[in-house]
Design an enzyme around this catalytic site. Structure first.
Site, PDB file in Angstrom:
ATOM      1  N   THR A   3      12.978  77.935  87.286  1.00 20.36           N
ATOM      2  CA  THR A   3      14.006  78.408  88.207  1.00 20.36           C
ATOM      3  C   THR A   3      13.723  77.957  89.632  1.00 20.36           C
ATOM      4  O   THR A   3      12.580  77.618  89.967  1.00 20.36           O
ATOM      5  CB  THR A   3      14.053  79.956  88.175  1.00 20.36           C
TER       6      THR A   3
ATOM      7  N   SER B 155       8.814  88.782  88.527  1.00 16.08           N
ATOM      8  CA  SER B 155       9.879  88.028  87.863  1.00 16.08           C
ATOM      9  C   SER B 155      10.409  88.823  86.678  1.00 16.08           C
ATOM     10  O   SER B 155       9.787  89.792  86.225  1.00 16.08           O
ATOM     11  CB  SER B 155       9.324  86.693  87.374  1.00 16.08           C
TER      12      SER B 155
ATOM     13  N   THR C  96      18.711  79.852  87.137  1.00 21.73           N
ATOM     14  CA  THR C  96      17.576  79.624  86.232  1.00 21.73           C
ATOM     15  C   THR C  96      18.000  78.884  84.971  1.00 21.73           C
ATOM     16  O   THR C  96      19.184  78.778  84.666  1.00 21.73           O
ATOM     17  CB  THR C  96      16.890  80.966  85.870  1.00 21.73           C
TER      18      THR C  96
ATOM     19  N   GLU D 105      12.545  81.936  95.951  1.00 19.78           N
ATOM     20  CA  GLU D 105      11.954  82.895  94.995  1.00 19.78           C
ATOM     21  C   GLU D 105      11.428  84.162  95.663  1.00 19.78           C
ATOM     22  O   GLU D 105      11.338  85.218  95.034  1.00 19.78           O
ATOM     23  CB  GLU D 105      10.812  82.222  94.231  1.00 19.78           C
TER      24      GLU D 105
HETATM   25  N1  GLU Z   1      14.009  84.747  90.138  1.00 15.92           N
HETATM   26  C1  GLU Z   1      14.397  85.321  88.887  1.00 15.92           C
HETATM   27  C2  GLU Z   1      13.203  85.870  88.163  1.00 15.92           C
HETATM   28  O1  GLU Z   1      12.148  85.404  88.283  1.00 15.92           O
HETATM   29  C3  GLU Z   1      15.043  84.324  88.036  1.00 15.92           C
HETATM   30  C4  GLU Z   1      16.287  83.858  88.679  1.00 15.92           C
HETATM   31  C5  GLU Z   1      17.466  84.172  87.878  1.00 15.92           C
HETATM   32  O2  GLU Z   1      17.457  83.931  86.674  1.00 15.92           O
HETATM   33  O3  GLU Z   1      18.457  84.614  88.459  1.00 15.92           O
HETATM   34  O4  GLU Z   1      13.296  86.768  87.449  1.00 15.92           O
END
Ligand code: GLU
Length: 602
Positions: free
Chosen positions: A432, A480, A414, A453
């Site tokens: 991300t 998230s 991200t 995701e």
């Molecule tokens: N998919 C993660 C989220 O939405 C973010 C990915 C990451 O920062 O590792 O929280």
């Protein structure tokens, strides 16, 4: 289509002297061993500020501001540039959340660009034939984890709602960067190396990111003409190219039939259909809002748990006079408040279209007061701590629901960018493709990776007797942790920040806010400070420098730490009392970030 360069005509070399990273212009395609552009973690001045992890993206954002674009324009332009130079963290194949302070109205609004699950995805999509949750790595590197990308529509929505540029204009800087290339630094090379094995499994990914079959060399120039053409297509046809057009067809085909390299082991196929793309929306959402020490803290509402968890923890912390406490007491209280916030996040937060999220209660002072009574000022509570009961009826010290634990692995993926303009508009934007390198699957000839995701869904309920808010469902957005945050003081922007890092995003934002707001630490120093991340687990993650500095004293209070190399990679912007802007980025993490202002000094 002939490219227009109108955005940049007002730009003079003098305006950006001292902030434009040296070396980029000299980096002609094919050159080898060009020094990567200089990274600057602090910049102070006027005319607008940009902080990203990458000097080219910061430069592109500053160019837009210098040419009269506003913070929304510059944020989209910088994000498009990050799609080129940070392709393993961001890009048109992913999603994100955008929080915006509009100086004209004084309001904070958000755009939800989260990916959605295909209509064909059921609750057990990530359960294997043996009835067990799929191994995480198997789910990550697959078509199955690919959700409908939200980033292109986010960009269009942001420009429509707040910006002054067309999408075509906002993409110019990124397109140019993709054509001319960026200088490979150690971070990019290392991220490629970390992904090498799975990148080799997909022919178009290996072709793009392992040029000539090898890792890109530090100092070489990395060009992505396929991505430049993709940006050109979006500029010419609009985001419909993705949501209802030829690019969308290719995305769907790629997710359904991942383009394996010869001899590579098969991966799970995706469920995405063209109808999923056509149905995609990037809704505007009310931000979360809490008052903290007389300030207003705005964040991202569900389906992100960023705003609710940071907000709840701040409310818990507000009951302690942190400014008067020794540093170790502050950190102890921060770790405890974070664990409580995570207990409630895990129990109650998911996509609000599918689950009743008690958001107002989670963010209420009365609930926080009840939760705060579990914080012993001297002793760490055994983890996991139980979730609270945010039902509007609060007593001095509550009966608690069952304990919740945050299982999932968290990577340093991200990217977050922060922009402010001369009018006082502020953008905090986290985007991300989930893992560093996303699903590992590149859309053939399009120059970008698809997200993974959907692995942010909970694969199977940890406790089948309790409702699980984050199971997959048709069209649902996975929960998230992204936490783009804007802080106002007397209705005017004071600072904005955010970070990558999966669920550690929440703790990074929280820890930095506490350091800046309660301890008065300068923003760059607060971002640089060693981090720990307590997500309601028996052991908190902590950077080695944190353990060195505080481990002994905190362990004596009952905390336990597991060392991790790095947590997060934050950026922020602060409005200084003298009217100038401070852009702030990492000094060391991920090779250092890149802060810039339009007119340094002032
Ligand atoms: N998919 C993660 C989220 O939405 C973010 C990915 C990451 O920062 O590792 O929280």
């Amino acid at each position: 289509m002939p490219r227009r360069r109108t955005v940049f005509t007002a730009l003079t070399a003098a305006v950006l002297a001292g902030v434009a990273p040296a070396g980029t212009a000299a980096a002609a395609p094919g050159d080898a061993a060009v020094p990567p552009p200089e990274k600057v973690p602090r910049a102070v001045g006027t005319g607008g500020a940009v902080a990203t992890v990458d000097p080219d993206a910061t430069r592109v954002g500053l160019e837009v501001l210098a040419a009269g674009g506003n913070a929304a324009d510059a944020a989209v332009a910088a994000a498009a540039a990050l799609g080129v130079s940070e392709p393993y963290s961001a890009g048109v194949g992913g999603g994100g959340f955008f929080v915006y302070y509009d100086a004209a109205t004084g309001e904070v609004t958000t755009v939800d660009g989260r990916e959605t699950a295909p209509q064909a995805m059921g609750a057990d999509a990530f359960v294997g034939e043996d009835g067990e949750p799929l191994p995480f790595e198997e789910a990550v590197t697959s078509g199955l984890s690919v959700g409908t990308p939200g980033t292109p529509l986010t960009w269009q929505r942001v420009l429509d709602e707040f910006g002054t540029l067309s999408l075509a204009e906002a993409l110019e800087g990124g397109t140019e960067l993709a054509e001319e290339g960026f200088v490979v630094d150690e971070t990019f090379r290392q991220q490629t190396a970390d992904n090498e094995e799975r990148f080799r499994r997909f022919a178009p990914t290996a072709e793009l990111f392992l040029p000539g079959g090898a890792l890109p060399e530090v100092g070489s120039v990395f060009r992505n003409p396929d991505l430049a053409r993709t940006y050109d297509l979006l500029a010419a046809d609009g985001v419909e190219a993705l949501y209802t057009g030829e690019l969308g067809e290719e995305v769907v085909r790629t997710a359904q039939e991942p383009p394996l390299a010869e001899g590579a082991a098969p991966v799970r196929a995706g469920l995405l259909e063209e109808s999923d793309l056509a149905a995609y929306e990037a809704p505007m959402r009310e931000p979360t809002r809490v008052e903290y020490r007389g300030l207003e803290v705005y964040g991202m509402a569900p389906p992100s748990s960023g705003g609710s968890t940071v907000g709840e923890a701040l409310n818990v912390l507000e009951g302690s006079d942190l400014a008067a406490l020794p540093e170790v007491d502050v950190l102890h209280t921060y770790l405890e408040a974070s664990a409580l916030g995570f207990a409630d996040r895990n129990a109650y937060v998911g996509d609000p279209a599918y689950t009743q999220v008690p958001l107002a209660e989670l963010l209420s002072d009365a609930f926080a007061a009840e939760r705060a009574c579990l914080v012993d000022p001297q002793r760490a509570a055994p983890k996991p701590v139980p979730a609270g009961v945010p039902d509007g009826e609060y007593g001095p010290c509550p009966a608690a629901a069952a304990a919740t634990d945050d299982g999932g692995p968290e990577g340093p993926s991200t990217t977050h960018l922060t922009v402010a303009d001369a009018e006082g508009n502020v953008a905090a934007y986290t985007l991300t493709i989930e893992q560093t390198g996303g699903s590992g699957i590149t859309v053939p000839d399009r120059g970008f990776l698809l997200n993974n995701e959907l692995t942010d869904f909970t694969f199977a309920p940890a406790d089948p007797t309790r409702p699980e808010p984050n199971l997959p469902a048709p069209g649902k957005r996975p929960r998230s942790s992204m936490a783009p945050t804007v802080v106002l003081q007397d209705g005017e922007p004071l600072l904005a920040l955010g970070s990558p890092g999966g669920a550690t995003i929440i703790t990074t934002v929280l820890q930095t806010l506490v350091d800046r707001l309660d301890r008065g630490t300068d923003l760059v120093d607060a971002i640089a400070a060693p981090r720990a991340s307590q997500r309601n687990a028996a052991t908190a993650d902590a950077e080695p420098a944190f353990i060195d500095a505080y481990g002994a004293e905190l362990t004596a209070r009952g905390h336990a730490f597991a060392a991790v190399d790095e947590i997060g990679a934050a950026t922020g912007v602060e409005f200084l009392p003298d009217g100038r802007l401070l852009a702030a980025a990492e000094t060391v993490r991920r090779g250092g970030g890149s802060a810039g202002v339009v007119q340094p000094g002032g």
